[in-house]
Design a protein around this motif. Sequence first.
Motif, PDB file in Angstrom:
ATOM      1  N   ILE A  27      23.705  29.265 -74.725  1.00 24.16           N
ATOM      2  CA  ILE A  27      23.052  29.720 -73.500  1.00 24.16           C
ATOM      3  C   ILE A  27      21.757  28.923 -73.361  1.00 24.16           C
ATOM      4  O   ILE A  27      21.450  28.100 -74.210  1.00 24.16           O
ATOM      5  N   GLY A  28      20.996  29.158 -72.302  1.00 20.99           N
ATOM      6  CA  GLY A  28      19.890  28.264 -71.972  1.00 20.99           C
ATOM      7  C   GLY A  28      18.569  28.539 -72.659  1.00 20.99           C
ATOM      8  O   GLY A  28      17.549  27.986 -72.253  1.00 20.99           O
ATOM      9  N   LEU A  29      18.555  29.363 -73.710  1.00 22.34           N
ATOM     10  CA  LEU A  29      17.312  29.702 -74.384  1.00 22.34           C
ATOM     11  C   LEU A  29      17.055  28.740 -75.532  1.00 22.34           C
ATOM     12  O   LEU A  29      17.966  28.407 -76.294  1.00 22.34           O
ATOM     13  N   HIS A  30      15.811  28.284 -75.659  1.00 20.80           N
ATOM     14  CA  HIS A  30      15.464  27.372 -76.744  1.00 20.80           C
ATOM     15  C   HIS A  30      13.992  27.532 -77.084  1.00 20.80           C
ATOM     16  O   HIS A  30      13.188  28.000 -76.279  1.00 20.80           O
ATOM     17  N   ALA A  31      13.626  27.120 -78.297  1.00 21.90           N
ATOM     18  CA  ALA A  31      12.228  27.128 -78.711  1.00 21.90           C
ATOM     19  C   ALA A  31      11.580  25.829 -78.263  1.00 21.90           C
ATOM     20  O   ALA A  31      12.172  24.755 -78.371  1.00 21.90           O
ATOM     21  N   PHE A 149       0.597  24.363 -82.349  1.00 23.37           N
ATOM     22  CA  PHE A 149       1.202  25.686 -82.458  1.00 23.37           C
ATOM     23  C   PHE A 149       2.660  25.622 -82.047  1.00 23.37           C
ATOM     24  O   PHE A 149       3.096  24.685 -81.384  1.00 23.37           O
ATOM     25  N   ARG A 150       3.428  26.604 -82.467  1.00 23.37           N
ATOM     26  CA  ARG A 150       4.838  26.696 -82.109  1.00 23.37           C
ATOM     27  C   ARG A 150       4.979  27.668 -80.964  1.00 23.37           C
ATOM     28  O   ARG A 150       4.629  28.834 -81.072  1.00 23.37           O
ATOM     29  N   ASP A 151       5.491  27.170 -79.866  1.00 22.19           N
ATOM     30  CA  ASP A 151       5.596  27.992 -78.675  1.00 22.19           C
ATOM     31  C   ASP A 151       6.766  28.961 -78.803  1.00 22.19           C
ATOM     32  O   ASP A 151       7.656  28.796 -79.628  1.00 22.19           O
ATOM     33  N   SER A 152       6.770  29.944 -77.938  1.00 15.22           N
ATOM     34  CA  SER A 152       7.823  30.946 -77.942  1.00 15.22           C
ATOM     35  C   SER A 152       9.093  30.390 -77.305  1.00 15.22           C
ATOM     36  O   SER A 152       9.124  29.285 -76.778  1.00 15.22           O
ATOM     37  N   MET A 153      10.155  31.159 -77.375  1.00 15.10           N
ATOM     38  CA  MET A 153      11.408  30.770 -76.761  1.00 15.10           C
ATOM     39  C   MET A 153      11.257  30.661 -75.236  1.00 15.10           C
ATOM     40  O   MET A 153      10.548  31.453 -74.614  1.00 15.10           O
ATOM     41  N   LYS A 154      11.954  29.696 -74.644  1.00 12.37           N
ATOM     42  CA  LYS A 154      11.909  29.496 -73.197  1.00 12.37           C
ATOM     43  C   LYS A 154      13.310  29.276 -72.665  1.00 12.37           C
ATOM     44  O   LYS A 154      14.191  28.769 -73.367  1.00 12.37           O
ATOM     45  N   TRP A 155      13.499  29.627 -71.390  1.00  9.13           N
ATOM     46  CA  TRP A 155      14.761  29.357 -70.717  1.00  9.13           C
ATOM     47  C   TRP A 155      14.723  27.961 -70.118  1.00  9.13           C
ATOM     48  O   TRP A 155      13.717  27.525 -69.570  1.00  9.13           O
ATOM     49  N   SER A 156      15.850  27.257 -70.207  1.00  8.69           N
ATOM     50  CA  SER A 156      15.881  25.857 -69.778  1.00  8.69           C
ATOM     51  C   SER A 156      15.695  25.701 -68.276  1.00  8.69           C
ATOM     52  O   SER A 156      15.321  24.624 -67.814  1.00  8.69           O
ATOM     53  N   SER A 159      12.751  29.847 -65.962  1.00 13.23           N
ATOM     54  CA  SER A 159      12.534  31.236 -65.562  1.00 13.23           C
ATOM     55  C   SER A 159      11.820  32.009 -66.656  1.00 13.23           C
ATOM     56  O   SER A 159      11.858  31.647 -67.832  1.00 13.23           O
ATOM     57  N   ASN A 160      11.161  33.091 -66.259  1.00 13.83           N
ATOM     58  CA  ASN A 160      10.457  33.953 -67.197  1.00 13.83           C
ATOM     59  C   ASN A 160      11.209  35.271 -67.350  1.00 13.83           C
ATOM     60  O   ASN A 160      11.601  35.885 -66.375  1.00 13.83           O
ATOM     61  N   SER A 161      11.432  35.674 -68.580  1.00 16.29           N
ATOM     62  CA  SER A 161      12.098  36.947 -68.826  1.00 16.29           C
ATOM     63  C   SER A 161      11.705  37.445 -70.200  1.00 16.29           C
ATOM     64  O   SER A 161      11.666  36.673 -71.165  1.00 16.29           O
ATOM     65  N   SER A 162      11.392  38.719 -70.305  1.00 19.76           N
ATOM     66  CA  SER A 162      11.059  39.307 -71.600  1.00 19.76           C
ATOM     67  C   SER A 162      12.290  39.912 -72.268  1.00 19.76           C
ATOM     68  O   SER A 162      12.216  40.413 -73.390  1.00 19.76           O
ATOM     69  N   GLY A 208      25.653  28.059 -56.599  1.00 16.73           N
ATOM     70  CA  GLY A 208      24.944  29.103 -55.851  1.00 16.73           C
ATOM     71  C   GLY A 208      24.512  30.292 -56.671  1.00 16.73           C
ATOM     72  O   GLY A 208      23.991  31.271 -56.126  1.00 16.73           O
ATOM     73  N   GLU A 209      24.646  30.225 -57.998  1.00 16.71           N
ATOM     74  CA  GLU A 209      24.306  31.391 -58.832  1.00 16.71           C
ATOM     75  C   GLU A 209      22.893  31.361 -59.350  1.00 16.71           C
ATOM     76  O   GLU A 209      22.397  32.348 -59.861  1.00 16.71           O
ATOM     77  N   ARG A 210      22.189  30.226 -59.253  1.00 14.64           N
ATOM     78  CA  ARG A 210      20.837  30.148 -59.813  1.00 14.64           C
ATOM     79  C   ARG A 210      19.858  30.881 -58.923  1.00 14.64           C
ATOM     80  O   ARG A 210      20.021  30.966 -57.726  1.00 14.64           O
TER      81      ARG A 210
END
Length: 210
Positions: A27-31, A149-156, A159-162, A208-210
């Motif tokens: 999926i699109g999540l990465h550090a 520093f090591r950043d937190s996980m991000k979506w490719s 987008s922002n989501s907790s 059209g889903e983004r």
Amino acid sequence: MEVMKILTNMADLDNMFYSNNSYRAWIGLHADNWRWSLSNTRLYKPGEMEFRRWRVGQPNIEDSDKACTGMYPDGDWYDYDCDSSWYSVCADIKGSNVTFVIVPTYMTWPEAQSYCRAHYTDLASVRNMADNQKVLELAGGNWVWIGLFRDSMKWSDGSNSSFSFWKNRQPDNNNGNETCVAADFSQSGAWEDWPCDMERAFICYGPGER
């Protein structure tokens, strides 16, 4: 969770088979991995943003709280809990001139970052061995924070989501190189971190889903 339910229901397990009845897909999540607090890339020459002076065995992050960088009294770097308190070294930048300034006050890494940004330019970026030596001499035998520093996980997609759906004991960044995320559809799509160079099935947005 609604999105995870949709993905689980539509998952084509035949295309996701990994081993031992496990079915994983990227999926699109990465550090975002290690980066400098000072992000103005115009101040760096080619390769300088990637300069590292880790002590042998470092970084050895085992959890998300241990994600900031300090310098040992011998000039090597270590990763440490950002809420620990040490002296810090700021960078004062005027044009192309960079001056390092020691702040002999115990602060956490976020406090040091805020202080350096308020009084100088930012926490020190150590761009090469010459910079490393300058910071080492300023430190005067003390452990000091620098700006890596090591950043937190991000979506490719930016987008922002907790929301998170990690398996138990995940993410663990095993061996310090698990910075991409796969969903395990043999366990309702629960997430795991994996090395990014492993081959997995993957899930894309449809038109059209983004």
